[in-house]
Design a protein around this motif. Sequence first.
Motif, PDB file in Angstrom:
ATOM      1  N   GLU A  86      60.962  46.184 -33.751  1.00  0.00           N
ATOM      2  CA  GLU A  86      62.302  46.671 -33.473  1.00  0.00           C
ATOM      3  C   GLU A  86      62.224  48.019 -32.744  1.00  0.00           C
ATOM      4  O   GLU A  86      61.247  48.748 -32.847  1.00  0.00           O
ATOM      5  N   ARG A  87      63.269  48.333 -32.024  1.00  0.00           N
ATOM      6  CA  ARG A  87      63.317  49.619 -31.329  1.00  0.00           C
ATOM      7  C   ARG A  87      63.542  50.739 -32.343  1.00  0.00           C
ATOM      8  O   ARG A  87      64.413  50.630 -33.203  1.00  0.00           O
ATOM      9  N   GLY A 125      57.339  35.554 -28.937  1.00  0.00           N
ATOM     10  CA  GLY A 125      58.459  35.992 -29.749  1.00  0.00           C
ATOM     11  C   GLY A 125      59.079  37.226 -29.146  1.00  0.00           C
ATOM     12  O   GLY A 125      58.622  37.736 -28.119  1.00  0.00           O
ATOM     13  N   GLY A 126      60.123  37.734 -29.798  1.00  0.00           N
ATOM     14  CA  GLY A 126      60.860  38.865 -29.263  1.00  0.00           C
ATOM     15  C   GLY A 126      60.324  40.198 -29.735  1.00  0.00           C
ATOM     16  O   GLY A 126      59.875  40.345 -30.872  1.00  0.00           O
ATOM     17  N   VAL A 127      60.375  41.174 -28.837  1.00  0.00           N
ATOM     18  CA  VAL A 127      60.020  42.559 -29.161  1.00  0.00           C
ATOM     19  C   VAL A 127      61.057  43.464 -28.516  1.00  0.00           C
ATOM     20  O   VAL A 127      61.656  43.118 -27.498  1.00  0.00           O
ATOM     21  N   MET A 166      63.566  42.028 -25.777  1.00  0.00           N
ATOM     22  CA  MET A 166      64.971  41.789 -26.079  1.00  0.00           C
ATOM     23  C   MET A 166      65.792  43.070 -25.993  1.00  0.00           C
ATOM     24  O   MET A 166      65.353  44.134 -26.446  1.00  0.00           O
ATOM     25  N   GLN A 167      66.972  42.946 -25.408  1.00  0.00           N
ATOM     26  CA  GLN A 167      67.966  44.024 -25.387  1.00  0.00           C
ATOM     27  C   GLN A 167      69.281  43.385 -25.819  1.00  0.00           C
ATOM     28  O   GLN A 167      69.959  42.752 -25.020  1.00  0.00           O
ATOM     29  N   GLY A 168      69.602  43.546 -27.094  1.00  0.00           N
ATOM     30  CA  GLY A 168      70.753  42.839 -27.632  1.00  0.00           C
ATOM     31  C   GLY A 168      70.485  41.347 -27.646  1.00  0.00           C
ATOM     32  O   GLY A 168      69.455  40.887 -28.132  1.00  0.00           O
ATOM     33  N   ALA A 169      71.434  40.576 -27.092  1.00  0.00           N
ATOM     34  CA  ALA A 169      71.290  39.119 -27.067  1.00  0.00           C
ATOM     35  C   ALA A 169      70.520  38.630 -25.849  1.00  0.00           C
ATOM     36  O   ALA A 169      70.220  37.438 -25.750  1.00  0.00           O
ATOM     37  N   LEU A 170      70.191  39.526 -24.936  1.00  0.00           N
ATOM     38  CA  LEU A 170      69.521  39.143 -23.686  1.00  0.00           C
ATOM     39  C   LEU A 170      68.051  39.518 -23.745  1.00  0.00           C
ATOM     40  O   LEU A 170      67.668  40.497 -24.382  1.00  0.00           O
TER      41      LEU A 170
END
Length: 217
Positions: free
Chosen positions: A210-211, A152-154, A176-180
Amino acid sequence: MADYAERRRTMVDTQVRPSDVTSFPVLDAMLTIPREAFVPDARRDLAYAGAPVDLTATRQLMEARSIAKILQALDLQPGDLVLEIAPGLGYTTALLASLTDAVVAVEEDATLAAEAEAALSSQEIDNAAVLHAPLTAGSAKNAPYDAIVIFGGVAQMPQALIDQLKEGGRIMAVFMQGALGEARLGRKIDGAISWRVEFNATAPVLPGFERVAGFVF
């Protein structure tokens, strides 16, 4: 009735192998584990599509390509003890269990945790445990782990998880950085993680990852 075994073969032949996945254990696991058993009943027909499958309004099962590439990059061994964060309904847990000695999966959604346990039990997978606990806390009582994986995304990796990784161990997630996003593999060396990018991927950022303001990666 759907021929899910044929769909698994097609998934591996058209989604996984063309993505440079050559690990025989990973390919065998993906041919063996019934992905349809680990998605909501209403979405079983979507289990083998080349896209993520929604598990809840906010949680997804990653597409087969990304899962396979993460598993290959981790280079898991039969004797490894693995910590998985956010297993959802347990598909990736089942794959990990087929490749390693034992899996500790931490899921903070009580409904997902209970359903994952039931799905794993139905497939007679007895070397994986699903714990209901905050995702960012991991499971310190079972540490240290040979590998930690988040399918998953972090945006940031909590120190609590890094502390539970064995020296020399591997850790992987989609940053993840935005949509990328990038799937990054880390190794713990002298107590710190050295990261490298393995491939491009995207996934929703998991709760708690989340950041935070002022954080610099």
